[in-house]
Design a protein around this motif. Structure first.
Motif, PDB file in Angstrom:
ATOM      1  N   VAL A 293       0.852  -1.186   0.000  1.00 64.18           N
ATOM      2  CA  VAL A 293       0.000   0.000   0.000  1.00 64.18           C
ATOM      3  C   VAL A 293       0.890   1.239   0.000  1.00 64.18           C
ATOM      4  N   ALA A 294       0.565   2.200  -0.849  1.00 63.38           N
ATOM      5  CA  ALA A 294       1.361   3.423  -0.954  1.00 63.38           C
ATOM      6  C   ALA A 294       1.500   4.105   0.397  1.00 63.38           C
ATOM      7  N   GLY A 295       2.739   4.432   0.753  1.00 62.92           N
ATOM      8  CA  GLY A 295       3.029   5.088   2.017  1.00 62.92           C
ATOM      9  C   GLY A 295       3.345   4.141   3.150  1.00 62.92           C
TER      10      GLY A 295
ATOM     11  N   GLU B  57       4.698   4.564  -6.725  1.00 67.45           N
ATOM     12  CA  GLU B  57       5.671   3.763  -7.468  1.00 67.45           C
ATOM     13  C   GLU B  57       6.392   2.784  -6.552  1.00 67.45           C
ATOM     14  N   ALA B  58       6.714   3.224  -5.351  1.00 71.80           N
ATOM     15  CA  ALA B  58       7.362   2.331  -4.384  1.00 71.80           C
ATOM     16  C   ALA B  58       6.453   1.162  -4.041  1.00 71.80           C
ATOM     17  N   ALA B  59       5.157   1.424  -3.929  1.00 68.41           N
ATOM     18  CA  ALA B  59       4.208   0.349  -3.649  1.00 68.41           C
ATOM     19  C   ALA B  59       4.126  -0.618  -4.824  1.00 68.41           C
ATOM     20  N   GLU B  60       4.219  -0.103  -6.038  1.00 63.78           N
ATOM     21  CA  GLU B  60       4.199  -0.965  -7.227  1.00 63.78           C
ATOM     22  C   GLU B  60       5.421  -1.879  -7.244  1.00 63.78           C
TER      23      GLU B  60
ATOM     24  N   ALA C 222       4.932  -4.534  -4.590  1.00 65.71           N
ATOM     25  CA  ALA C 222       3.993  -5.563  -5.036  1.00 65.71           C
ATOM     26  C   ALA C 222       4.680  -6.557  -5.956  1.00 65.71           C
ATOM     27  N   ALA C 223       5.510  -6.054  -6.856  1.00 73.06           N
ATOM     28  CA  ALA C 223       6.235  -6.938  -7.765  1.00 73.06           C
ATOM     29  C   ALA C 223       7.190  -7.847  -7.001  1.00 73.06           C
ATOM     30  N   ALA C 224       7.870  -7.293  -6.004  1.00 70.29           N
ATOM     31  CA  ALA C 224       8.785  -8.096  -5.188  1.00 70.29           C
ATOM     32  C   ALA C 224       8.023  -9.189  -4.447  1.00 70.29           C
ATOM     33  N   LEU C 225       6.868  -8.839  -3.892  1.00 70.84           N
ATOM     34  CA  LEU C 225       6.063  -9.828  -3.174  1.00 70.84           C
ATOM     35  C   LEU C 225       5.569 -10.922  -4.116  1.00 70.84           C
TER      36      LEU C 225
ATOM     37  N   ALA D  29       8.972  -4.064 -13.333  1.00 72.25           N
ATOM     38  CA  ALA D  29       8.307  -2.918 -12.707  1.00 72.25           C
ATOM     39  C   ALA D  29       9.251  -1.741 -12.548  1.00 72.25           C
ATOM     40  N   LEU D  30      10.484  -2.037 -12.127  1.00 70.08           N
ATOM     41  CA  LEU D  30      11.465  -0.967 -11.937  1.00 70.08           C
ATOM     42  C   LEU D  30      11.807  -0.321 -13.270  1.00 70.08           C
TER      43      LEU D  30
END
Length: 211
Positions: A13-15, A29-32, A35-38, A202-203
């Motif tokens: 979740v963002a933040g 973007e950090a949340a995206e 999510a990809a890492a997870l 994603a990155l």
């Protein structure tokens, strides 16, 4: 050999996740990226021979793709105020499976099923140091021995060394050292190691967005 593959995870979740990547990334973007890492981690976990994947989850999952991936695992809530307490409690919660535990996080999306299966081979304990001085993997024949983690300061440059010292009564196998994702430099290094991963894609997609 069957073992519990315990994954400590936060809902992307963002933040709430990967805020050390901001800036240059936005919170969304950090949340995206998280999510990809997870998703990469869950994919490797469910494909690992002998593994019983269990996710200790913090937060409410809002993404359908993450919910679908979690449906292939057992999911338990994280319990505790500090990360050290949540780690110890998660190990205690999976003790009911009565099998060895290999615990990882969602910060090493470069892991593979073969790597995880090989890391699960230990007599009493196993520890995989991270390049930043922490650790990315902990194996315990008896998951209740994770109680010692409550007294280990987490997210510090000496967390790995202190964890190893806390396990001094056990025979500890040294696992391969990996880079987890805390900073943008970490993220780029991990993406280069696993260029076909969701994380790397994603990155790259985020890097291609005009600023």
């Amino acid at each position: 050999m069957r073992f519990c593959l315990l994954i400590m995870a936060k809902s992307p979740v963002a933040g709430a996740v990967k805020t050390r990547l901001c800036p240059p990334l936005s919170l969304e973007e950090a949340a995206e990226v998280a999510a990809a890492a997870l998703l990469d981690t869950l994919s490797a976990a469910v494909s690992t021979p002998g593994a019983v994947p269990v996710v200790a989850l913090a937060g409410v999952v809002r993404r359908a793709d993450v919910r679908d991936a979690l449906a292939e695992c057992a999911v338990i809530p994280q319990r505790g105020l500090t990360f050290a307490d949540r780690l110890a409690n998660a190990h205690a919660d999976v003790a009911r499976y009565r099998m060895p535990v290999l615990q990882i996080g969602m910060d090493t999306p470069q892991v593979t099923p073969s790597l995880l299966a090989s890391c699960a081979e230990f007599e009493e304990a196993a520890l995989g140091f991270a390049l930043d001085g922490g650790w990315w993997a902990l194996g315990l024949r008896d998951p209740l021995r994770a109680e010692v983690l409550r007294d280990v300061p987490m997210s510090q440059a000496d967390t790995g060394v202190r964890t190893l010292a806390a396990l001094r009564d056990l025979k500890v196998r040294n696992l391969p050292k990996l880079s987890d994702v805390d900073t943008m430099a970490d993220a780029r290094a991990v993406a280069a190691q696993a260029p076909a991963s969701r994380f790397a894609v994603a990155l790259a997609d985020i890097a291609a967005v005009p600023r």
